[in-house]
Design an enzyme around this catalytic site. Structure first.
Site, PDB file in Angstrom:
ATOM      1  CE  LYS A 153      75.030  -0.107  28.246  1.00 24.31           C
ATOM      2  NZ  LYS A 153      74.670   1.160  28.882  1.00 24.31           N
TER       3      LYS A 153
HETATM    4  N1  GLU Z   1      72.660   0.988  31.820  1.00 25.34           N
HETATM    5  C1  GLU Z   1      72.701   2.225  32.519  1.00 25.34           C
HETATM    6  C2  GLU Z   1      73.510   3.242  31.728  1.00 25.34           C
HETATM    7  O1  GLU Z   1      73.648   3.168  30.545  1.00 25.34           O
HETATM    8  C3  GLU Z   1      73.155   2.048  33.944  1.00 25.34           C
HETATM    9  C4  GLU Z   1      74.555   1.573  34.128  1.00 25.34           C
HETATM   10  C5  GLU Z   1      74.911   1.235  35.555  1.00 25.34           C
HETATM   11  O2  GLU Z   1      74.119   1.495  36.445  1.00 25.34           O
HETATM   12  O3  GLU Z   1      76.013   0.718  35.764  1.00 25.34           O
HETATM   13  O4  GLU Z   1      73.970   4.220  32.251  1.00 25.34           O
END
Ligand code: GLU
Length: 475
Positions: free
Chosen positions: A106
């Site tokens: 993240k």
């Molecule tokens: N930000 C989204 C999540 O927390 C999508 C992550 C992604 O598609 O890699 O799942």
């Protein structure tokens, strides 16, 4: 929030620990899975409005048991190392639960995007992307970001372009990030994917009468009273689909400047348009406005959908939450303490790592599409149509020749003859993913006497898969 409340990172760890206590992992493996492998902090300057502005950003890699690692990039003032690490850990478990072949990661940039003009945001995003890409923290085979709070297609297009400029000979450059616009390597259905996933999750939940009964509910989604906290991308799409396609009634919408309430049901589209124009829900003509959003968060309803920030349901308000069913569209909206309180009261919580996995699932499809360099359905669509036409023509011939007078309805013919386009395939893949993941969780919930909730069940399924993948690697 009460001072005794653990941090978001600690909250995730507490939930993880509760689950591993029920598992028989080899010594040390538990710790290996729990810890965040690495968090990179970057501070960079951008010349803006005549002076150098310094920004702080992060990219955390929680687990590399599968690569690339995956997870969004968040632009918000709340971004911190603690938050990014908690979110990266959740990505690991989320990807494992819905069987997307990724590790967890993240990123975040500490910024309020509303403070800056579009061209300034582009400069800032490109610079952040440059810092990450040169360390392989953006890379199609190692680390693939996506949108999260405060970011969307626009930012992903800048990031992809920045990566491409730095890697001019990489034929897979488009796969370095997902959530791109359709005309820049994106996939149909990604924007609404997380909200769509929430809808599919609820549909699957209501296919399990035993689970529905555990939440003291009955029947289907039809007529259920839904309260949504946060009408951003995820909350808006979830509320819209549930209202338009499943007959649910959106009785409450909570936003930054208060909440709207109407037992007869709010028009989600109209509220969204009002927020777009006025910046908040205050003044919306067709509902009661409560300046204190808590009134509606704690209001009576059937399904509560927290779809914004983490920690909105905490030790300070958990006792007053009346919804018998909570579906966590956001990441970490219920703290570990609140989870305990709600569990004791019999509230059923469909956990974040499952509930909001629609985003990463469709990201997976986009990544595969980028690597295969071909849109889904391009080879099969017309061939599928031709075969269907063959059957329809043959049925019509039989009806004619035998004189039965049977006729296929024009609506059936239209629908049957149409080969699936990319959007239909994406929806089908997402629906299948959400159904299967729910079933794996629900099964553990019911089969194991020591598992009392869906969250623990979700952790058990996810951790078991991560552990197996480490074991297969010889770790
Ligand atoms: N930000 C989204 C999540 O927390 C999508 C992550 C992604 O598609 O890699 O799942």
């Amino acid at each position: 929030m009460k001072p005794t409340e653990p941090s978001f990172r600690e909250s995730v760890d507490i939930m993880f620990n509760r689950a591993v206590a029920l598992m028989d992992l080899s010594p040390g493996l538990e710790e290996k899975i729990r810890v965040c492998n690495a968090t990179y902090t970057v501070r960079f300057g951008v010349r803006l409005r005549g002076k150098i502005e310094t920004f702080t950003g992060y990219r955390s890699v929680h687990s590399e048991h599968m690569e690339p690692v995956k997870g969004g990039i968040r632009f918000a003032t709340s971004v911190s190392q603690n938050e990014v690490e908690a979110l990266a850990a959740l990505m690991t478990y989320k990807c494992a639960l819905v069987e997307t072949p990724f590790g967890g990661s993240k990123g975040g940039l500490c910024i309020d995007p509303r403070d800056w003009e579009e061209h300034e945001m582009e400069q800032i995003t490109r610079r952040f992307a440059y810092e990450l890409a040169k360390r392989d923290l953006i890379n199609p085979s190692q680390n693939v970001p996506a949108p999260d709070m405060g970011t969307g297609e626009r930012e992903m297009a800048w990031i992809a372009d920045q990566y491409r400029r730095m890697n001019t000979t990489d034929i897979n450059a488009n796969a370095c990030v997902t959530g791109k616009p359709a005309n820049a390597g994106g996939i149909q259905g990604r924007v609404e994917a997380t909200g769509r996933g929430v809808q599919y999750a609820l549909r699957e939940f209501f296919r399990h009468p035993r689970d529905v009964a555990a939440a003291n509910l009955s029947g289907t989604l039809e007529g259920k009273r839904v309260v949504v906290q946060g009408l951003g991308n995820v909350g808006y799409h979830a509320a819209k689909f549930l209202q338009e396609e499943d007959g649910a009634k959106v009785t409450g919408i909570i936003e930054r400047d208060g909440a709207l309430h109407d037992e007869a049901g709010l028009d989600v589209e109209a509220v969204k348009a009002w927020i777009g124009k006025h910046g908040g829900v205050a003044g919306f003509p067709d509902a009661t406005h409560h300046a204190d959003g808590a009134t509606v968060l704690e209001a009576e309803c059937d399904i509560l959908i927290p779809a914004a920030l983490e920690g909105v349901i905490h030790l300070g308000n958990a006792e007053r939450i009346r919804a018998p069913l909570i579906i966590e569209a956001a990441n970490g909206p219920v703290t570990a303490g609140a989870d305990e309180v709600l569990r004791a009261r019999g509230t059923v919580i469909i956990p974040d790592m499952y509930a909001n996995a629609g985003g990463v699932t469709v990201s997976y499809f986009e990544w595969v599409k980028n690597l295969s360099h071909i849109r889904f359905g391009r080879m099969q669509r017309r061939q599928e149509e031709a075969r269907h036409l063959l059957i329809v023509s043959e049925l019509e011939r039989l009806s004619r020749d035998t004189g039965t007078g049977w006729e296929l309805s024009p609506d059936f013919k239209d629908r049957y003859l149409r080969g699936a386009d990319e959007l239909e395939l994406v929806r089908s893949g997402l629906d299948d993913t959400m159904r299967i993941a729910y079933q794996s969780m629900s099964q553990v919930w019911h089969e194991r006497a020591d598992v009392q909730d869906l969250r623990t069940a979700a952790y058990l399924v996810a951790i078991d898969r991560v552990a197996k993948s480490y074991k297969a690697k010889g770790l």
